[in-house]
Scaffold this motif. Sequence first.
Motif, PDB file in Angstrom:
ATOM      1  N   LYS A   4      28.173  31.140  67.297  1.00 53.56           N
ATOM      2  CA  LYS A   4      27.136  30.111  67.303  1.00 53.56           C
ATOM      3  C   LYS A   4      26.709  29.831  68.744  1.00 53.56           C
ATOM      4  N   GLN A   5      25.387  29.783  68.933  1.00 56.89           N
ATOM      5  CA  GLN A   5      24.812  29.483  70.239  1.00 56.89           C
ATOM      6  C   GLN A   5      23.802  28.344  70.104  1.00 56.89           C
ATOM      7  N   THR A   6      23.715  27.543  71.126  1.00 56.04           N
ATOM      8  CA  THR A   6      22.771  26.425  71.152  1.00 56.04           C
ATOM      9  C   THR A   6      21.456  26.898  71.757  1.00 56.04           C
ATOM     10  N   GLU A  18      23.320  31.224  64.576  1.00 54.48           N
ATOM     11  CA  GLU A  18      24.343  32.259  64.582  1.00 54.48           C
ATOM     12  C   GLU A  18      23.772  33.534  65.180  1.00 54.48           C
ATOM     13  N   THR A  66      17.400  20.832  70.486  1.00 51.41           N
ATOM     14  CA  THR A  66      18.361  21.937  70.485  1.00 51.41           C
ATOM     15  C   THR A  66      18.911  22.112  69.073  1.00 51.41           C
ATOM     16  N   SER A  67      19.236  23.315  68.781  1.00 42.39           N
ATOM     17  CA  SER A  67      19.807  23.631  67.463  1.00 42.39           C
ATOM     18  C   SER A  67      20.794  24.787  67.628  1.00 42.39           C
ATOM     19  N   GLU A  68      21.731  24.859  66.712  1.00 43.81           N
ATOM     20  CA  GLU A  68      22.725  25.924  66.730  1.00 43.81           C
ATOM     21  C   GLU A  68      22.300  27.048  65.789  1.00 43.81           C
TER      22      GLU A  68
END
Length: 1412
Positions: free
Chosen positions: A566-568, A581, A577-579
């Motif tokens: 998971k990356q922001t 995959e 901002t959102s996470e």
Amino acid sequence: MSSASHSVSDEDFSPHALDIEQSPTFSGNEEEAEDDQGGDYSTRMEELLSDEDEHGDTEADENDGGFVYDGVDADQVTGDNYRDQLRDVLGPEDSYDESEEQEVVRALLQESNSVSNEPPRDVPHVDIQLDVSASASAALVMCSLPPSRVGSPVPNGPFALFPKPFLHPNVSRLRSFTPRGSPALSAGSPHAQPINSFSPSPSHFSEISRASSPSAGHKGLLIGHEREVFRWSSLGSAGSHFYDQKPSKASTVLGAPLTGAPMVLTANGFICVGTDKGRIFVFDFKQTLKCICGNDSSASTVGPISAIALSNDHTFVASGHTTGYIQLFDLKNPEVAARTVTPATLAAVTSGRQEGHIPNSRIINVSFVAGRHTAVVSADEYGLSFYHSLGKVLFVEASDTIRIFGNYHGEDAPEVSISGHPADPSSQQNALSRPSFRRRRRPRNTVLAMSTLPLGPLPHPTDAYQIVALLTPTKLVIVGLKPNPKTWLKLMRDEGQLSSPGYRRRGCLAWFPSVQDSSTEKSDKTVNTKNPRSGKQPGRPPTHPVLSYSWGSHVYLLRVYEQKTKQTVSNSRTGKTSEVEVGTLVFEEAGQWTMDDIVLAIQWLNVNQLAVFTASALSVYDVHGVKMVEAVQFDSSSLVSPSLGYTGNGSMSYSESVRDIAHSIRTYKGKLFLLGRQELFVGTLLSWADRILSFVEQGNFLSAIELTRTYYTGEAPGNRNGLPEDPEERQIVIADKIHDLMVASSRYAFSEDRMTDGTHASLDGRGVDRTSLFEDLVATCARACIALNDFDFLFEELFQQYENAGIYRMFLHQLEPFVLDGSIPLVPPRITQRLVALHDENGRPDLAERIIWHIEPSCLDINQAINLCRTHQLWDALVYVYTRALRDYVSPIVEFLGIIRSLQQNPTPTDTVIKNAYKIYSYLATVLCGQIYPSQEPLEAAEALLAKRDAYSFVFCGHSTVWPVEGGSLVLTSQEESGVEPTYPYTRLLLRFDAESFLHCLDIAFEDSYLNESSHDMSRLMIVKILLDIMSSEDLSPSDVTFINIFIARNVPKYPQFIQVAPSVLHNILTALATQPEVETREDRQLAAEYLLSVYTPHDGDRLLRLFEDAGFYRILRSWYRHERHWGPLLTAFLHDPELRPSEIFSGFQEVITSSARDNKKQVPSNVIDILTTSLDELLQADILATAALLDKHVPQLHETALESPPLSNDRDQFIYLNHLVFDSEYDQYSSTPSSPSHLNSRLRHRFIRLQCGFAPSAVIDVLKRLQDGIDWSTALSICEEAGAYDAVIWAVNYRGQPREALSKADVFEKQLTLDLARTLASPAPGSTDSVYKCLNDLQTIGRRGISVVTQGLESEVLSTLRAIVQETFASLVSRLVDPTVHSGTTGTPYTEFRAIFDWHVWNRTEPMETC
């Protein structure tokens, strides 16, 4: 780098929506045709792979040109009914992809027999030889039978005349040595010696083909020529288009199409062969030519084909050519290429307007990307690799070419990645941690191998990345084309592998896609649950794709899978901002190994097995176990090399080109396709069922059963394709097959059809003996039943067949070895009865006894066994029947007592009878310890308690008793039938027969905890009291009484809490031990007395001491005297003990004398000296040197007494004695340091000089030097002169400061010797030569000694004169230093008068400077 636009209309297919097994539209349903031909291998492949009965009515097209996969190894023989029975036994093969492989198999089996009648290349004929050896038992103790007992007292009594078995003192627990073991077993038992059993006969003959049988006992890897590993068949119909073409008249007139020579091969869905004429021939698996891609005009332009690939859905073919062209053909319209990629000119490349292969750069690899038709990757011989997207825009070709690897010739920039710039090291953070190195120089650009990851039958996350693997001589590069071009891995090669040029330029790789995990598949078979909503079974996780690659002889496995992280991510518009995959490819090493030679090609056979080709071998590796499971010989030069034509212009060596065979090898659905120079092959790695069927084809049913058994037990060599990995599941699959094979084989062996099948016929008309066949059938089925642990077939159906045929004896003989080695302990009583009776009828009761002993008691016919054992005196077997079958532990004692009683009545018994009588002691030793006789295996607790209770109660019964209790008779022990029975008759009889053996058994039994319990009817104290009672009756021999006393004396201190005897009884025992006259048992009695004295202190010690002295108990006496500090008697005890060695005696003397002196103010007591004086003769006889050292250290005044004693009456002994006291010499072997001669008076010194002159005259001078302080010189000189030691006389006179007298002596001696020499020469006599030589030697010695005297005298005078001159000169020098004017008139160089002195001193360094 510039590229065309990426926005193209691609003909993408959904890769997982396609059924990869569905044939193209033009293929029809030809693969569904089946051929039902009985008697050959092809008809039974369906039976092997399916459980369904094959009774279909479909018929194959006999005119079809497909190839036959018949697998015929030899000429067919009659007996089809038998073959049908055996083939019907084998069921389905449990393969990882059974349904997919069946389609290929069915297609490959459709051709008629007219195509290929050649036998397969590998014909397995290996013998089955499994030895079944009998188990060896432990050695028994009381077994041998010499004429008399060694070291035992002379026997007397009723059994005095009988020789007794040897019982060595270190075995008997009543002896003085520590016993090494307690077992006491019978000599005549079957376990006394290893059983000479016979191994089952090996199957040397097949019952039908007479071929040798395969060996299932050979463990490890079997090379292909020893057994069949692959079954090869020639694709004759397909190969006829390329090999041995003979033009017909019509083709000569009309013209025939140019096919050319085959160059490259691919096989997945279709068999595609590219030729050197630019054509591609496409065949289905029935070898039907579907189409020919290309035409004459295009072929002349693009040139020979050097690489070929078939799309994932089998509808498009891509070809790479030696000219740099790449063509894409649609199999629906194969005449014209659907797409063509032309080479890029140098001008276009250098200007940046175009990317692509340079003209005349040979394409060495081409591959489709995922499931697309128009996306391919290619690589050429110069190390350039490109991605080609061959789409169309508005019906116009719009090809896009991107360079993914390599540099053009002359570029100095670093190698580009797929994204157009050097690979970012941070993008390889998940690469393997294999050590890399810095290359000193860049090697010549080349790509050894390239391949895209194909789609598997199940979707996998890695499919979306469109992975491409490229292998160069120095590194492995893995790139992904989607979603963004990226280099995922760059793995450097170990520098040590680059040393050899041959290893450097050779590498290959192969992908295996994701498939159904076999482990989950097995579990799902047991639980077939479905989703209640969708009605479908839950999805099974697929395996991860695996890449196998090689450099030189090293093979590596690399597993790839996706890892989600998971990356922001921030939105540039909204700032939120959102996470999300993000997928990352992870690579992990899955294994590696090293081959014996350079790897030329790698292909996957299935998810677990990898085929590795070298120049001389084809090996199959198990990737899970990382081990080789198969290996066959293989000639790589027989395959086509597409680069062989380049050896003529020198661009490639022939040795390198002939190994370029990777394009001639392909695998598909477990089949191995090879493009040879002479023919096209297909091979199948034989599964377990294939191998069994191969023996069935030959009619070798014994080998088929044996091989099936080895698969059941896990002993079978090679691969285990088609069998579950779990041993339990594997056994479930095979168990029924073994049983059915045995049933079918036995029924056919005894059927009438077998008698008419021709196997019994011979050329001479006399027929063939098939005895070995029926013998081996029993042994083979017995081993199979042992493995299955199911003997119903062996003892019911098979034995009944042998019995009906009247050859049941043959069955029994083959069954016996398995009974003897314990493999088959349970045999039905009716068969056991016949087996025992068989040996009884043959006059071999010993073999019958062996059978009775080894078989389970419940299987015996009790009456038959007991009668047989009694008739032939098989006592061990009889004991076994009584104890194990009837649980009767007293009857064996009764039987043995009867034998002992018969010895009283028979004055001349045989050795066999005596040996059998002695078995009672072995039996008692085991039973009283709760063990089975004679194996010494422990009994169960309850049964052991019963056995001990019954045995003790009977043996120690106070009166005669009846046995058996019900219906038995009175067991008597008296010699006469009407004799009076004494008390404790059975114990008394055992003691009278051999007390030592019986008490030895009791000593073992006393260690058992059974006698600890007071609740039992027997205890140690009761046994001791019984023995004392019997001993008091005075009807035992003295030796028997001795052993009873020894037994009680040794056990009282061992069990003081259980054996409490009155002191008077102990005193009587101690007295008896000391008063027994037998010398043979003295040491045993002394040890027993020591045991008893450890717990008992006698009141009349002086009387016992006298008894001990008379008995020779010196060890007890020494302990007593040392405790009482009686030093004199202690010395005597040491000296008179015959058990002590001389070193122990002198060591004891040293200790005693030292201790006595310590108690007597460091003076040796007079009584000790007196004992030493009286003991000198014995000490000197024991060791002269040790005596000399002992006396010299403690009592030197006894030296003269010792020299006058008889042991030293010889002059040489006196010389050795005195020499030890003076110094170490060649005659003194016991002294390492010289002794001080200060203890020797002048008389002894003069005696030693005289002896020295006689025995070692050369060392007289050394003796004089050492003894000079204590000798009279005149007496010494007289002794030397009388003895002829002239050299010593001259030296001594000169040494005393009389050189002139010494020279005078020398003159006198010289004249005397000269006169003696003249007389001897004038009148020679026998032996005069020695006298002459002696005179000459003496003259030389005298001359050398005289010169030495003269030299020493002259040197002394010269030194005196020189000393005077030096003194005068030194005084003059000092005066000049004080007053120089005194010598001012001197001319010349100052101090020249000293030069002569200094020069002389330098020249003559014999005198030190200090003398001046």
